[in-house]
Motif scaffolding. Sequence first.
Motif, PDB file in Angstrom:
ATOM      1  N   ASN A 127      30.687  41.342  54.431  1.00  0.00           N
ATOM      2  CA  ASN A 127      30.381  39.972  54.836  1.00  0.00           C
ATOM      3  C   ASN A 127      30.228  39.170  53.536  1.00  0.00           C
ATOM      4  OD1 ASN A 127      29.502  37.650  56.178  1.00  0.00           O
ATOM      5  ND2 ASN A 127      27.369  38.312  56.158  1.00  0.00           N
ATOM      6  N   TYR A 128      31.239  38.401  53.205  1.00  0.00           N
ATOM      7  CA  TYR A 128      31.290  37.698  51.917  1.00  0.00           C
ATOM      8  C   TYR A 128      30.353  36.493  51.917  1.00  0.00           C
ATOM      9  CZ  TYR A 128      33.221  34.950  48.060  1.00  0.00           C
ATOM     10  OH  TYR A 128      33.368  34.216  46.907  1.00  0.00           O
ATOM     11  N   ASP A 129      29.423  36.479  50.950  1.00  0.00           N
ATOM     12  CA  ASP A 129      28.470  35.374  50.803  1.00  0.00           C
ATOM     13  C   ASP A 129      28.356  35.051  49.318  1.00  0.00           C
ATOM     14  OD1 ASP A 129      26.235  33.739  50.472  1.00  0.00           O
ATOM     15  OD2 ASP A 129      25.101  34.696  52.077  1.00  0.00           O
ATOM     16  N   PRO A 130      28.987  33.967  48.873  1.00  0.00           N
ATOM     17  CA  PRO A 130      29.012  33.664  47.435  1.00  0.00           C
ATOM     18  C   PRO A 130      27.663  33.292  46.858  1.00  0.00           C
ATOM     19  CG  PRO A 130      29.880  31.811  48.680  1.00  0.00           C
ATOM     20  CD  PRO A 130      29.694  32.935  49.661  1.00  0.00           C
ATOM     21  N   SER A 131      26.717  32.863  47.684  1.00  0.00           N
ATOM     22  CA  SER A 131      25.425  32.418  47.148  1.00  0.00           C
ATOM     23  C   SER A 131      24.715  33.534  46.396  1.00  0.00           C
ATOM     24  CB  SER A 131      24.536  31.889  48.282  1.00  0.00           C
ATOM     25  OG  SER A 131      24.126  32.926  49.164  1.00  0.00           O
ATOM     26  N   HIS A 132      24.825  34.755  46.901  1.00  0.00           N
ATOM     27  CA  HIS A 132      24.150  35.880  46.245  1.00  0.00           C
ATOM     28  C   HIS A 132      24.807  36.233  44.915  1.00  0.00           C
ATOM     29  CE1 HIS A 132      21.778  36.294  49.807  1.00  0.00           C
ATOM     30  NE2 HIS A 132      22.848  36.487  50.555  1.00  0.00           N
ATOM     31  N   PHE A 133      26.065  35.849  44.758  1.00  0.00           N
ATOM     32  CA  PHE A 133      26.765  36.130  43.510  1.00  0.00           C
ATOM     33  C   PHE A 133      26.455  35.075  42.452  1.00  0.00           C
ATOM     34  CE2 PHE A 133      30.120  38.259  46.366  1.00  0.00           C
ATOM     35  CZ  PHE A 133      29.332  39.380  46.485  1.00  0.00           C
ATOM     36  N   VAL A 134      26.238  33.834  42.878  1.00  0.00           N
ATOM     37  CA  VAL A 134      25.808  32.798  41.940  1.00  0.00           C
ATOM     38  C   VAL A 134      24.482  33.196  41.296  1.00  0.00           C
ATOM     39  CG1 VAL A 134      24.991  30.408  41.738  1.00  0.00           C
ATOM     40  CG2 VAL A 134      27.045  30.905  43.076  1.00  0.00           C
ATOM     41  N   LEU A 135      23.552  33.686  42.106  1.00  0.00           N
ATOM     42  CA  LEU A 135      22.236  34.056  41.583  1.00  0.00           C
ATOM     43  C   LEU A 135      22.295  35.261  40.657  1.00  0.00           C
ATOM     44  CD1 LEU A 135      21.398  31.963  43.663  1.00  0.00           C
ATOM     45  CD2 LEU A 135      19.582  33.492  44.413  1.00  0.00           C
ATOM     46  N   GLN A 136      23.355  36.079  40.771  1.00  0.00           N
ATOM     47  CA  GLN A 136      23.545  37.209  39.861  1.00  0.00           C
ATOM     48  C   GLN A 136      24.476  36.868  38.705  1.00  0.00           C
ATOM     49  OE1 GLN A 136      24.116  41.215  41.769  1.00  0.00           O
ATOM     50  NE2 GLN A 136      24.353  39.977  43.619  1.00  0.00           N
ATOM     51  N   GLN A 137      25.095  35.672  38.744  1.00  0.00           N
ATOM     52  CA  GLN A 137      26.086  35.266  37.757  1.00  0.00           C
ATOM     53  C   GLN A 137      27.301  36.193  37.775  1.00  0.00           C
ATOM     54  OE1 GLN A 137      25.746  32.158  35.429  1.00  0.00           O
ATOM     55  NE2 GLN A 137      25.051  32.093  37.568  1.00  0.00           N
ATOM     56  N   LEU A 138      27.756  36.514  38.988  1.00  0.00           N
ATOM     57  CA  LEU A 138      28.944  37.317  39.213  1.00  0.00           C
ATOM     58  C   LEU A 138      30.104  36.380  39.560  1.00  0.00           C
ATOM     59  CD1 LEU A 138      28.983  40.561  41.332  1.00  0.00           C
ATOM     60  CD2 LEU A 138      30.696  38.820  41.752  1.00  0.00           C
ATOM     61  N   ASP A 139      31.299  36.714  39.141  1.00  0.00           N
ATOM     62  CA  ASP A 139      32.475  35.888  39.405  1.00  0.00           C
ATOM     63  C   ASP A 139      32.877  36.051  40.869  1.00  0.00           C
ATOM     64  OD1 ASP A 139      35.007  34.716  39.624  1.00  0.00           O
ATOM     65  OD2 ASP A 139      35.606  35.315  37.600  1.00  0.00           O
ATOM     66  N   TYR A 140      32.449  35.110  41.704  1.00  0.00           N
ATOM     67  CA  TYR A 140      32.649  35.252  43.147  1.00  0.00           C
ATOM     68  C   TYR A 140      34.082  34.985  43.583  1.00  0.00           C
ATOM     69  CZ  TYR A 140      31.608  30.232  42.724  1.00  0.00           C
ATOM     70  OH  TYR A 140      31.581  28.917  42.324  1.00  0.00           O
ATOM     71  N   LEU A 141      34.868  34.294  42.766  1.00  0.00           N
ATOM     72  CA  LEU A 141      36.284  34.119  43.090  1.00  0.00           C
ATOM     73  C   LEU A 141      37.075  35.382  42.763  1.00  0.00           C
ATOM     74  CD1 LEU A 141      36.902  30.454  41.857  1.00  0.00           C
ATOM     75  CD2 LEU A 141      36.604  31.249  44.206  1.00  0.00           C
ATOM     76  N   ALA A 142      36.799  35.988  41.613  1.00  0.00           N
ATOM     77  CA  ALA A 142      37.450  37.249  41.266  1.00  0.00           C
ATOM     78  C   ALA A 142      37.074  38.340  42.265  1.00  0.00           C
ATOM     79  CB  ALA A 142      37.078  37.674  39.852  1.00  0.00           C
ATOM     80  N   PHE A 143      35.864  38.273  42.812  1.00  0.00           N
ATOM     81  CA  PHE A 143      35.435  39.240  43.827  1.00  0.00           C
ATOM     82  C   PHE A 143      36.405  39.232  45.002  1.00  0.00           C
ATOM     83  CE2 PHE A 143      33.116  40.721  47.503  1.00  0.00           C
ATOM     84  CZ  PHE A 143      32.286  41.724  47.029  1.00  0.00           C
ATOM     85  N   ILE A 144      36.845  38.058  45.426  1.00  0.00           N
ATOM     86  CA  ILE A 144      37.799  37.964  46.538  1.00  0.00           C
ATOM     87  C   ILE A 144      39.109  38.638  46.171  1.00  0.00           C
ATOM     88  CG2 ILE A 144      39.103  36.401  48.019  1.00  0.00           C
ATOM     89  CD1 ILE A 144      36.844  34.365  47.696  1.00  0.00           C
ATOM     90  N   ASP A 145      39.577  38.423  44.937  1.00  0.00           N
ATOM     91  CA  ASP A 145      40.823  39.061  44.500  1.00  0.00           C
ATOM     92  C   ASP A 145      40.716  40.583  44.585  1.00  0.00           C
ATOM     93  OD1 ASP A 145      42.180  36.665  43.859  1.00  0.00           O
ATOM     94  OD2 ASP A 145      41.236  36.590  41.885  1.00  0.00           O
ATOM     95  N   ILE A 146      39.557  41.119  44.226  1.00  0.00           N
ATOM     96  CA  ILE A 146      39.387  42.569  44.168  1.00  0.00           C
ATOM     97  C   ILE A 146      39.184  43.178  45.551  1.00  0.00           C
ATOM     98  CG2 ILE A 146      37.949  44.440  43.244  1.00  0.00           C
ATOM     99  CD1 ILE A 146      37.182  42.476  40.949  1.00  0.00           C
ATOM    100  N   TYR A 147      38.390  42.516  46.397  1.00  0.00           N
ATOM    101  CA  TYR A 147      37.928  43.153  47.632  1.00  0.00           C
ATOM    102  C   TYR A 147      38.430  42.471  48.907  1.00  0.00           C
ATOM    103  CZ  TYR A 147      34.750  45.283  44.274  1.00  0.00           C
ATOM    104  OH  TYR A 147      34.237  45.946  43.187  1.00  0.00           O
ATOM    105  N   HIS A 148      39.426  41.607  48.808  1.00  0.00           N
ATOM    106  CA  HIS A 148      39.836  40.826  49.978  1.00  0.00           C
ATOM    107  C   HIS A 148      40.234  41.695  51.163  1.00  0.00           C
ATOM    108  CE1 HIS A 148      44.168  41.545  49.195  1.00  0.00           C
ATOM    109  NE2 HIS A 148      43.800  41.517  47.925  1.00  0.00           N
TER     110      HIS A 148
END
Length: 351
Positions: free
Chosen positions: A215-236
């Motif tokens: 369940n993709y939720d970018p808000s949790h990645f902002v708070l970790q400073q994770l690249d949430y757009l690259a996450f989609i490329d990897i795990y789409h």
Amino acid sequence: MKTMKGPGLFLAQFAGDAAPFNSLEAIADWAADLGYKGLQIPTFDGRLFDLDQAAASKGYCDDIKGMLADKDLAVTELSTHLQGQLVAVHPAFNEAFDAFAPEAVHGNPDARTEWAVDQMKKAAVASRHFGLDASVSFPGALAWPYVYPWPQRPAGLIDTAFEELAKRWKPILDIYDEHGVDVCYEIHPGEDVFDGATFEMFLDALNGHARCCINYDPSHFVLQQLDYLAFIDIYHERIKAFHVKDAEFNPDGRQGVYSGYQPWVQRAGRFRSLGDGQVDFAGIFSKLAAYDYDSWAVLEWECALKHPEDGAAEGAPFIADHIIRVTEHAFDDFAGGGTDAAKNRRMLGLS
């Protein structure tokens, strides 16, 4: 290419004891009036939903579907976040997480886990009764107290935690597989699965189980400073559900990612209503469209500042405006021509 569905609304943060938030039909009227097309239903809130009845009776589910259809609404997914959390609980959190379970199992971790597993299995049956292919949940946590490696973690500690987590979830996921339903875990701090690396550890421990999804939720990645757009490329390929939630990260000389135990309003990283934070939703919706994500875009409202009813009212048009109705043909088709193999070889200087 496929167009995603939406806007949807996760009801957990809006359910209450006063109308219109105290029954599914009343909250559905409210959500429909705001422009929502789907509702993500928390199975843990008896004011809105009876999971036991939904698992036992397809007629109960059909009645809900019909009631919602009359309001031009659909069920997006069933949520088992609280029950999933209780599948695996570190003893440090036993007392705090007892609040998620019936009083009859308080103070009895084994009984609480048994109850949670039973709830998860019932949600698989209920999801199929609704004709749903995905559900949303939390995976729980055994290793979270050891997220920072001090004191030094003993060798094998994390491996053992993920082996146990997978051992508990494998039979549950098998039930979901029997019913044709994905379990979409929210990647979330506080869970053992809180970023891409830990999701891969969990998936590996499950031997790549087909029903282990995201369940993709970018808000949790902002708070970790994770690249949430690259996450989609990897795990789409594993993203089967989408929580549309905003956040911001404003570090200063006093606090950063950990935010110094401060309350939400004072944290460097905090959740915001849609459009008030820093998430690049244009980029997210574009990437999901490019990867043919065709499930729901569901607002999960959490904000340190704004009133929830205002957040909900603003959320429906925000999501609707970001959903990309994908094109059925290439923009330069007008200049194209048919396939001519001989011509192609001539243009390349080949005999």
